[in-house]
Design an enzyme around this catalytic site. Structure first.
Site, mmCIF file in Angstrom:
data_model
loop_
_atom_site.group_PDB
_atom_site.id
_atom_site.type_symbol
_atom_site.label_atom_id
_atom_site.label_comp_id
_atom_site.label_asym_id
_atom_site.label_seq_id
_atom_site.Cartn_x
_atom_site.Cartn_y
_atom_site.Cartn_z
ATOM 1 N N CYS A 126 11.076 -6.606 1.881
ATOM 2 C CA CYS A 126 9.730 -7.179 1.819
ATOM 3 C C CYS A 126 9.679 -8.476 2.630
ATOM 4 O O CYS A 126 9.708 -8.432 3.853
ATOM 5 C CB CYS A 126 9.319 -7.380 0.355
ATOM 6 N N HIS A 161 10.707 -2.012 -2.386
ATOM 7 C CA HIS A 161 11.729 -2.746 -3.135
ATOM 8 C C HIS A 161 12.731 -1.791 -3.789
ATOM 9 O O HIS A 161 12.489 -1.297 -4.894
ATOM 10 C CB HIS A 161 11.071 -3.592 -4.223
ATOM 11 N N GLU A 189 15.517 -2.575 -5.207
ATOM 12 C CA GLU A 189 16.093 -3.193 -6.407
ATOM 13 C C GLU A 189 15.241 -2.956 -7.646
ATOM 14 O O GLU A 189 15.712 -3.128 -8.778
ATOM 15 C CB GLU A 189 16.308 -4.696 -6.174
#
Length: 241
Positions: A90, A207, A209
């Protein structure tokens, strides 16, 4: 190397996803992980450097425009030039383009609104090391959260990215069809993530994660760990390098 990667996560003023990445690498994968303040100048022997999401320096001027001047970025460039892994997520992707470690730019979303959603991505260039753990999977689902995630590049750069198979993730529908409707932000060629020509630097707007722990999934499915597999891919690539 097969026991885990040595991970450094850069923390800029305004970063807010650094600890999310650290949770994945340190707690889930049990990899040695350190948070690195942006004023550091020595990256030592880290295998993977992550530029996390957030709003570095408040996104003043442009997303990533100030962060690229942080002292640590010279070391990140050296790390990349040495063929080691660099991942920008990002805001980290935005910083990589501002620092010219990746081509193109991330500009305002097509509708000028901040988008927070989950999107399907078609996996491209599966011979690249970042996708090694995905096996036969061709479509994954990851969260996005950005206001300036529209990927833009000139026609020549786009053609080179496609010809060199540097596009790794493309916005698509659940069946893997790349359509205007599946493009959340207006990115050219539905691009969600690209790597450099050497393949060791990856920038992506979604994302990973945030899709790495079943406990954090609102609806467990085949896509629950789609983000974790990105990190596992690097371990596989490093083990067989």
């Amino acid at each position: 190397m097969s026991e885990g990667l040595n991970v450094g996560i850069v923390v800029f003023p305004g970063s807010n996803c650094d600890r999310d990445v650290a949770y994945v690498t340190r707690e889930i994968l049990q990899w040695p992980t350190q948070l690195l303040w942006h004023e550091e100048t020595d990256l030592g022997d880290y295998d993977l450097i992550v530029l996390p999401g957030g709003f570095s320096f408040g996104d003043y001027l442009r997303c990533g425009a100030i962060a690229r001047f942080s002292p640590i970025m010279a070391a990140v460039k050296d790390h990349a030039a040495a063929g080691k892994w660099v991942l920008g997520i990002c805001n980290g992707f935005q910083i990589l383009t501002e620092a010219k470690l990746l081509p193109g730019a991330l500009v305002r979303n097509r509708d000028l609104h901040f988008i927070c959603d989950r999107v399907h991505l078609r996996l491209e260039a599966k011979e690249r090391p970042w996708l090694r753990a995905y096996g036969d999977k061709t479509v994954i689902r990851l969260p996005i959260a950005h206001g300036e995630g529209c990927y833009y590049a000139d026609a020549t750069t786009l053609a080179e990215l496609e010809a060199n198979r540097q596009v790794l993730f493309r916005y698509a529908d659940a069946q893997g069809n790349v359509t205007p409707e599946s493009n959340p932000n207006g990115s050219l060629n539905n691009i969600a993530g690209i790597c450099n020509a050497a393949g060791n630097v990856l920038g992506m707007m979604p994302h990973p994660e945030r899709a790495a722990d079943p406990a954090l999934s609102h609806s467990p499915s085949e896509h629950t760990l789609d983000g974790l597999q990105l990190f596992q891919s690097l371990l596989l690539a490093s083990a067989f390098a």
